[in-house]
Design an enzyme around this catalytic site. Structure first.
Site, short mmCIF file in Angstrom:
data_model
loop_
_atom_site.label_atom_id
_atom_site.label_comp_id
_atom_site.label_asym_id
_atom_site.label_seq_id
_atom_site.Cartn_x
_atom_site.Cartn_y
_atom_site.Cartn_z
N GLU A 184 -10.74 -2.29 5.83
CA GLU A 184 -9.74 -2.70 6.81
C GLU A 184 -10.39 -3.37 8.03
O GLU A 184 -9.75 -4.09 8.76
CB GLU A 184 -8.93 -1.48 7.25
CG GLU A 184 -7.54 -1.82 7.68
CD GLU A 184 -6.60 -0.63 7.53
OE1 GLU A 184 -5.40 -0.85 7.58
OE2 GLU A 184 -7.06 0.50 7.34
N SER B 289 4.55 -1.22 4.07
CA SER B 289 4.79 -2.51 4.72
C SER B 289 4.97 -3.60 3.67
O SER B 289 4.17 -3.71 2.74
CB SER B 289 3.60 -2.81 5.63
OG SER B 289 3.73 -4.10 6.17
N GLN C 255 0.82 -1.21 0.00
CA GLN C 255 0.00 0.00 0.00
C GLN C 255 0.85 1.26 0.00
O GLN C 255 1.68 1.44 0.89
CB GLN C 255 -0.90 -0.03 1.24
CG GLN C 255 -1.57 1.27 1.57
CD GLN C 255 -2.56 1.13 2.72
OE1 GLN C 255 -3.47 0.32 2.68
NE2 GLN C 255 -2.37 1.91 3.77
N GLY C 256 0.67 2.13 -0.98
CA GLY C 256 1.42 3.38 -1.07
C GLY C 256 0.56 4.58 -0.75
O GLY C 256 0.08 5.27 -1.66
N ASN D 160 -3.76 6.82 17.46
CA ASN D 160 -4.83 6.88 18.47
C ASN D 160 -5.45 8.28 18.52
O ASN D 160 -6.65 8.42 18.76
CB ASN D 160 -4.26 6.52 19.85
CG ASN D 160 -4.23 5.01 20.06
OD1 ASN D 160 -4.35 4.24 19.11
ND2 ASN D 160 -4.07 4.60 21.30
N SER E 86 0.98 6.70 2.73
CA SER E 86 1.70 7.70 3.52
C SER E 86 2.91 8.23 2.78
O SER E 86 3.52 7.53 1.98
CB SER E 86 2.18 7.09 4.84
OG SER E 86 1.09 6.70 5.62
#
Lengths: 356, 392
Positions: free
Chosen positions: B246, B163, B128-129, B370, B131
């Protein structure tokens, strides 16, 4: 596997919420809080309407015993709705504890003699538990300090760790002493038995187990309702109260605390309905679940009620505002029927064994 | 409201367990029990293909695309049995949980034919690209540029925290394709093949010594125009749709991995007598309760079919599990004491519990910190006013 309410359950919830929102108003609850003697902490009119007009009092009691059938899930739905309004009712002592004990452990005669009165609301029962109560034949001696709505009870279900008896409140050698109680919506009484005659329940172990299961789930559900109401009311305030030219709910220091409450409440909701459902289905998880629900929901309620006061600022500290009703109810739920530490220790024993 | 599974479901559970246990005792016994996402990547890619061949790769997908059209209960059961059998996590979890469902929802028929069967077969590993160094919590401020040239997208820029990019075949990238656009506007969603001269991947060494995450650099990297998902400028809508996937059934498999971690902690506490310390007992009981509540929260979220209202269980799930796991890591170190701070090996590599302690600091950051979660909960869940934004 379908962990959502059925249509019938959703309807019971809607009915119960509407009933309590309309009738268990702050004004009426405060009148009950100020009452003394047999009416202390009870909105009699509300109780009669709940038992007779709404007909929800028999939920969780088998139809064979004169109840409405259904189970703890439905009982929890009702307790949650009552808890949201901090309703001043003897539901816990009379129905969740005493009626459940009778339905599970009473003989057919005992059930026929007492359940109709409890379910119609004509008779209020108090639940008295103390490990130190001793029985000499049918003669009971001991004292229990915290019988919820004990001053209003005409009948007591008395339990020790091994025995369960019925004792009329006006029987000889029974003394009921009202206690000024922090949570005035559920005042305690001290019940002293000095060689009082008790009528043993047919199956005391079943009675005690049923009262505990239903009691833990009922107060957990009540706590869930109270916690959600405390959050909802604080959110409403956060949106209308303006300081520094902005609604205070737009400040992260404030909104993050509210988010934290929602996170806990969602878990408490899972806990309550997991426990209720596990008991109803006879799941092997039930024993752990009821301890989880009671401890988790009680702590969640207290967290929410404490924040309700803090996040309202000064107005939250006044007698006039309802925040203290939630705060005091939450504290009472934390201590009653076993502290959070006690319940968690039961869980620890299940997964770690006894302390070596 | 019903928690129990049907007799047919229990039969299905047995079928899952039998197959998984046989594989873990047979050809794939060397990967049984691996907990690190970066360990034995080649064997785990083979495992993805084995799952695909046996049609266990994406059981919830339509049969047409290599799935089994499995019911919710069956997906729950498979996820649970998967972790119970000690099978390592899916190295293609981004492909099966994010890329696949996104293509299913937003892709053309041709793209579905091109990508879905290979993802289900375990042949195409995705990363996944999203960030970037300048676009973390504020994801909409991505700057990686895409421009259309002779029927292909030319991409320049940098992604970070990708990741498993180093073992992946494809990457989906949110690019800024409208010159001068700001925020969520002017973004486009591209699927790019990683094995090309214009893409360079560098590992990021993490606090636990491992390197699961990467920096991914794009220098005139190419993407054929037919690998764009949706239309030009739809990137934000698709990225947000993707993030909703997700919170799927995979959460239950993740929870079984948590179960294994908590069980290891309990075993350690029993072994070194921490289990007799009343304070530790309270915390272990809290962890146990928290894990069970996670399960029932996930079952509530998955059982819920009424999407007209905000689902509180779904909205609070990420921060709930991330915080639970971080607390578990801290509890593990209190149980282990100084023994948790040393390892017998000469490498800076950690056993499950000390590694959990270190790795779980990432859980409360990736996928929305968070703090971002609390904003989302407060604004979407509670309807509180948004924080005023600065200029973007």
């Amino acid at each position: 596997m379908e962990f959502v309410f059925t249509e019938e359950q959703a309807m019971i919830g809607e009915t119960a919420r509407a009933f309590f929102a309309e009738n268990a108003t702050s004004e009426r609850t405060r009148k009950a809080m100020a009452a003394t003697g047999q009416d202390a902490g009870i909105d009699r009119e509300l109780w009669t309407a709940f038992c007779q007009e709404l007909g929800l009092s028999g939920i969780g009691i088998p139809e064979s015993a004169g109840g409405a059938g259904l189970g703890l899930v439905e009982l929890a739905i009702i307790a949650e709705a009552a808890g949201a309004q901090v309703a001043a009712l003897p539901m816990l002592g009379s129905l969740a504890l005493s009626a459940q004990a009778l339905a599970a452990g009473g003989s057919a005669e005992q059930q026929a003699a007492h359940l109709p009165g409890l379910l119609s609301g004509a008779v209020i029962a108090g639940y008295v538990h103390d490990a130190g109560i001793t029985a000499n034949g049918s003669s009971l001696t001991g004292s229990a300090g915290f019988a919820a709505h004990g001053s209003s009870a005409q009948l007591f279900v008395v339990t020790s760790n091994t025995g369960a008896w019925l004792v009329p409140a006006d029987a000889p050698c029974v003394t009921v002493t009202p206690l000024t109680t922090m949570d005035q919506t559920r005042p305690y009484a001290r019940v002293t038995l000095a060689a009082a005659q008790g009528e043993p329940l047919a199956d005391p172990a079943a009675a005690i187990a049923a009262a505990h299961r239903a009691g833990f789930v009922a107060v957990a559900a009540e706590a869930l309702g109270g916690a959600q109401a405390a959050l909802d009311r604080t959110v409403a305030y956060a949106r209308e109260r303006v300081q520094f030219g902005r609604p205070i709910g737009s400040f992260q220091a404030y909104k993050h605390r509210l988010a934290d409450l929602m996170i806990e409440i969602e878990q408490a909701r899972s806990a309550v309905y997991w426990a209720a459902c596990a008991v109803d289905e006879g799941s092997e998880e039930a024993a752990l679940a009821v301890h989880a629900a009671k401890s988790f929901a009680a702590d969640t309620f207290f967290l929410c009620a404490g924040n309700m006061i803090q996040l309202h600022g000064g107005i939250g500290f006044t007698w006039e505002h309802d925040a203290h009703l939630y705060f005091k109810r939450a504290r009472a739920i934390q201590s009653m029927l076993g502290s959070g530490e006690w319940h968690r220790e039961q869980v620890a024993t299940m997964i770690l064994g006894e302390v070596a | 409201m019903k928690l129990g599974f049907s007799a047919a479901d229990e039969l299905f559970r047995q079928e899952c367990a039998d197959w998984l246990n046989a594989e873990m005792a047979g050809e794939f016994r060397d990967i049984k029990g691996i907990t690190k996402l970066t360990a034995s990547p080649e064997r785990r890619k083979e495992w993805e293909q084995r799952l695909g061949e046996a049609k266990w790769g994406c059981i919830g997908w339509p049969e047409q695309w290599g799935g089994r059209n499995a019911t919710l209960a069956q997906q729950v059961i498979f996820a649970e049995e998967y972790a119970r059998a000690g099978v390592p996590g899916r190295v293609n979890h981004i492909g099966i949980e994010l890329a696949g469902p996104t293509i299913l929802a937003f892709g053309s028929e041709e793209q579905k034919r091109r990508f879905l069967p290979d993802i289900a077969a375990g042949k195409t590993i995705f990363c996944q690209g999203f960030s970037e160094p300048g676009a973390g919590s504020d994801l909409a401020s991505v700057r990686t540029k895409g421009r259309l040239e002779n029927g292909a997208w030319i991409v320049n820029g940098q992604k970070i925290w990708t990741s498993l990019a180093h073992i992946s075949d494809w990457i989906f990238v949110v690019t800024r394709t409208e010159e001068g656009s700001k925020g969520p506007k002017g973004l486009t969603f591209l699927m790019m093949e990683i094995d090309q001269p214009g893409i360079e991947i560098r590992g990021i060494k993490q606090i636990n010594g491992d390197a699961e995450f990467n920096e991914t650099f794009f220098t005139d990297a190419r993407c054929p125009a037919d690998s764009m998902i949706g239309a030009v400028g739809d990137g934000w809508k698709i990225a947000m749709g993707l993030l909703a996937f997700e919170r799927g059934v995979s959460t239950l498999g993740q929870q079984m991995a948590f179960r294994n971690e908590l069980d290891e902690l309990i075993a350690a506490a029993k072994a070194n007598s921490a289990a007799s310390n009343p304070l530790i007992r309270q915390r272990i009981a809290k962890a146990e309760i928290g894990l069970r509540l996670m399960r029932y929260g996930a079952l509530r979220m998955l059982s819920n079919t009424d999407h007209s209202k905000i689902d509180g269980a779904a909205l609070t799930y990420k921060i709930q599990w991330a915080t639970w796991r971080r607390n578990l890591g801290e509890l593990a170190m209190d149980v282990l004491g100084q023994a948790g701070e040393v390892t017998e090996g000469s490498e800076y590599e950690w056993d499950t519990l000390p590694n959990l302690f270190l790795y779980s600091r990432a859980d409360t950051i990736y996928g929305g910190t968070n703090q971002i979660q609390r904003n989302l909960i407060a604004e979407r869940g509670l309807g509180l006013p948004r924080e005023p934004r600065g200029d973007v």
